[in-house]
Motif scaffolding. Structure first.
Motif, mmCIF file in Angstrom:
data_model
loop_
_atom_site.group_PDB
_atom_site.id
_atom_site.type_symbol
_atom_site.label_atom_id
_atom_site.label_comp_id
_atom_site.label_asym_id
_atom_site.label_seq_id
_atom_site.Cartn_x
_atom_site.Cartn_y
_atom_site.Cartn_z
ATOM 1 N N CYS A 187 -0.369 -24.925 13.644
ATOM 2 C CA CYS A 187 -1.538 -24.876 14.193
ATOM 3 C C CYS A 187 -1.478 -24.868 15.856
ATOM 4 O O CYS A 187 -0.598 -25.798 16.306
ATOM 5 N N VAL A 233 -3.462 -25.564 18.158
ATOM 6 C CA VAL A 233 -4.253 -26.791 18.545
ATOM 7 C C VAL A 233 -3.500 -27.908 18.533
ATOM 8 O O VAL A 233 -3.461 -28.657 19.751
ATOM 9 N N CYS A 254 -6.686 -30.699 11.683
ATOM 10 C CA CYS A 254 -7.495 -30.734 12.674
ATOM 11 C C CYS A 254 -8.956 -29.631 12.302
ATOM 12 O O CYS A 254 -9.667 -29.353 12.658
ATOM 13 N N THR A 273 -9.058 -26.620 12.314
ATOM 14 C CA THR A 273 -9.163 -25.268 12.799
ATOM 15 C C THR A 273 -8.919 -24.236 12.027
ATOM 16 O O THR A 273 -7.921 -23.993 11.339
ATOM 17 N N HIS A 333 -7.932 -20.241 12.083
ATOM 18 C CA HIS A 333 -7.162 -19.586 13.087
ATOM 19 C C HIS A 333 -7.636 -17.861 12.640
ATOM 20 O O HIS A 333 -6.913 -17.339 11.805
#
Lengths: 188, 188
Positions: free
Chosen positions: A5, A7, A30, A32, A34
């Protein structure tokens, strides 16, 4: 390919998120998602009197072959500004009267090409760092057997078809790679 | 924003790579340069008799406002296929005779929009999961004050200008955000 990740640095998994219909790289830490999307290549057919400007590539892929000035569009610029920037970087050439000429989809490499027609200011150009040489060429000088990319060949064909017809239009085409590695080109 | 390398998981730094002229996220461990590029939104103006199809958004941003079917282009599809897919996802609508209508640059959000004109098959549409409702609208029905995005408003204006003129062409425009948050629109 994505492993981690961007992030939070955790490992990502390839899963289909709820409400989606495609596999995405998703971070379990998290959360996220992508997304990965096609890239835009933007470029130009620079015109000067009865000639157009081509560049001989000084970089891979297709080192030593001829192309029109073009490259990946950058964040924060317009599509047209990107075409002008690439022309300046590859050929130290300034443009005026830029007008959209074509959009091509190349789905198997997730790219779209946008090409502009433009007038080359003062007919001036010289090789940028990515070009071995640049040349103003008449139609009979075009090195059809030594062009870097099929999409460039198609743009040049369309350009001379329109020029012969006496009127330029905006074209949309799709380059489809065949099993034998050749391309089928479809216009819509 | 990028904090970690998506290839090896190490922290990235924002630096200007050798031979480049822009800041990029670069991994000091595996040396991957993480380029970030504009995204393409692709969509459609579906036509049926004297009407066109609009969708009322069931998602943010601009929940409850009207738009043309459009969305982010996916890897592996053509630009035209993406417009057809989005129209099917948002309005359960099938298209035929798709032809490029416009390209818009929105530099401050690093997006380009490609919009197609197309005929709606059998005039059939119904709300997909991202739409509250869909409607076939005549020009006098267009909710100009309740459109979701400036780029959609511009496409509709161009569409009716061309329709009134009796001939459709392909447009290239740039939406430039002003200091007062309004947009300046330039056509090239």
């Amino acid at each position: 390919m994505m492993n981690f990740c961007s992030v939070c640095g955790e490992k990502v998994s390839l899963i289909m998120p709820a409400g989606d219909n495609r596999m995405r790289f998703v971070c379990s830490q998290c959360e996220t998602i992508h997304y990965q999307n096609p890239k835009v290549v933007t470029g130009c057919i620079p015109q000067w009197q009865d000639k157009i400007l081509l560049c001989k590539r000084a970089i891979e892929p297709r080192y030593g072959l001829w192309t029109l000035p073009a490259g990946f569009m950058e964040n924060g610029e317009s599509n047209r500004e990107g075409a002008a920037r690439e022309t300046f970087e590859e050929a130290n050439a300034k443009l005026t009267n830029m007008t959209l000429f074509s959009v091509f989809s190349i789905a198997h490499i997730s790219q779209i090409y946008t090409m502009y027609r433009a007038d080359l200011v003062a007919g001036e150009a010289s090789p940028g760092i990515e070009s071995l040489e640049v040349a103003l060429m008449a139609e009979e000088d075009i090195p059809w057997g030594n062009l870097a990319f099929k999409v460039i060949e198609e743009n040049l064909k369309l350009y001379y078809q329109d020029k012969t017809a006496g009127t330029f239009s905006v074209h949309y085409g799709e380059l489809i790679k065949q099993q034998d590695e050749s391309f089928k080109v479809k216009y819509f």
